[in-house]
Write an enzyme that holds these catalytic residues in place. Structure first.
Site, PDB file in Angstrom:
ATOM      1  N   ASP A  96      -1.323  -1.493  19.768  1.00 52.74           N
ATOM      2  CA  ASP A  96       0.011  -0.874  19.672  1.00 52.74           C
ATOM      3  C   ASP A  96      -0.097   0.379  18.810  1.00 52.74           C
ATOM      4  O   ASP A  96       0.663   0.583  17.865  1.00 52.74           O
ATOM      5  CB  ASP A  96       1.004  -1.867  19.059  1.00 52.74           C
ATOM      6  CG  ASP A  96       2.452  -1.433  19.233  1.00 52.74           C
ATOM      7  OD1 ASP A  96       2.718  -0.460  19.974  1.00 52.74           O
ATOM      8  OD2 ASP A  96       3.339  -2.056  18.614  1.00 52.74           O
ATOM      9  N   LEU A 139       0.840  -1.182   0.000  1.00 53.80           N
ATOM     10  CA  LEU A 139       0.000   0.000   0.000  1.00 53.80           C
ATOM     11  C   LEU A 139       0.883   1.242   0.000  1.00 53.80           C
ATOM     12  O   LEU A 139       1.908   1.286   0.684  1.00 53.80           O
ATOM     13  CB  LEU A 139      -0.904   0.039   1.240  1.00 53.80           C
ATOM     14  CG  LEU A 139      -1.907  -1.098   1.411  1.00 53.80           C
ATOM     15  CD1 LEU A 139      -2.649  -0.953   2.739  1.00 53.80           C
ATOM     16  CD2 LEU A 139      -2.897  -1.130   0.253  1.00 53.80           C
TER      17      LEU A 139
END
Length: 254
Positions: free
Chosen positions: A159, A59
């Site tokens: 996270d 991406l």
């Protein structure tokens, strides 16, 4: 980056011992994708000689964009609810194993699956006795600090700092490198404030859908303590003294 057959792929390579870490990452990406959030799709993983690998969809990710949309995206993730605190498997926070044994009590889970392992690891690595002594006091005070707070088990990224989120063309938010579990949504939001924080638009966008509960400011310190202890165990430096100051602050409020 890899190229083949007219397509591009993103390959992560690490020591063979990290194969399970890659399996946990793929599991977390799948869980986030199931909510409708854009992630780099895991394509395959395995090992070759002394290396482990994880191949992801490639991406074009940008570091800045529509942060209000990113806030709403996180609220969308948090709207997915589980039946317990924990996860279907243990995973990792960085390279540190992260316990996810299921629990019906958020206070018990945060103590036994998050703070206790980090304090045990700190003891093994010779962190100063002052931090460990205060840490034991904090474990005893935890039920008081979380008294009256009964969060639903929400799907968390686990996270979420600035390096694990970005944007595609058209300002589409994208999340990656998760350490997912069912937990208090505030734990995700707390971490977004830990290492520099996200822009104000992010928090405004989140609050449009899911306003925060009272008492978040105190719980934010408690939740971020986990990550600061992990950094102390992984990197040393000033993180241990920072963790000790955070514990002292929490004890003063308990």
């Amino acid at each position: 980056m890899l190229e083949g057959g007219g397509h591009r792929y993103f390959a992560k390579i690490n020591d063979r011992a990290q194969l399970d870490n890659f399996a946990a990452e793929a599991d977390g990406l799948g869980a986030l994708a199931a909510t409708g959030v854009r992630v780099p799709a895991p394509l395959c993983r395995g090992e070759e000689s002394e290396d482990a690998f994880l191949v992801l969809e490639y991406l074009e990710i940008r570091g800045s964009g529509n942060y209000a949309a990113l806030g709403r995206t996180l609220a969308q993730v948090h709207s997915v609810r589980g039946e317990f605190f924990g996860w279907r498997r243990d995973n990792y926070i960085g390279t540190t194993p992260q316990r996810n044994r299921r629990s019906s009590s958020w206070s018990d889970f945060w103590r036994d699956a998050r703070l206790v392992p980090q304090l045990e690891l700190a003891r093994e690595r010779g962190v100063g006795p002052g931090l460990l002594r205060k840490g034991e006091q904090l474990l005893a005070a935890l039920p008081r600090l979380l008294a009256g707070h009964a969060p639903a088990p929400s799907l968390l990224h686990g996270d979420l700092w600035g390096g694990n989120a970005g944007f595609l063309a058209g300002d589409v938010p994208v999340l990656f490198d998760p350490a997912v579990f069912w937990g208090d949504r505030e734990a995700d939001l707390a971490m977004t404030e830990l290492f520099g924080g996200f822009p104000p638009d992010f928090y405004s966008g989140y609050s449009e859908i899911a306003p925060l509960d009272g008492g978040y400011a105190t719980r934010k310190t408690l939740y971020n303590l986990y990550h600061v202890l992990n950094h102390a165990n992984l990197f040393g430096g000033s993180y241990a003294s920072r963790a000790e100051r955070m514990i002292a602050e929490l004890l003063a409020q308990s």
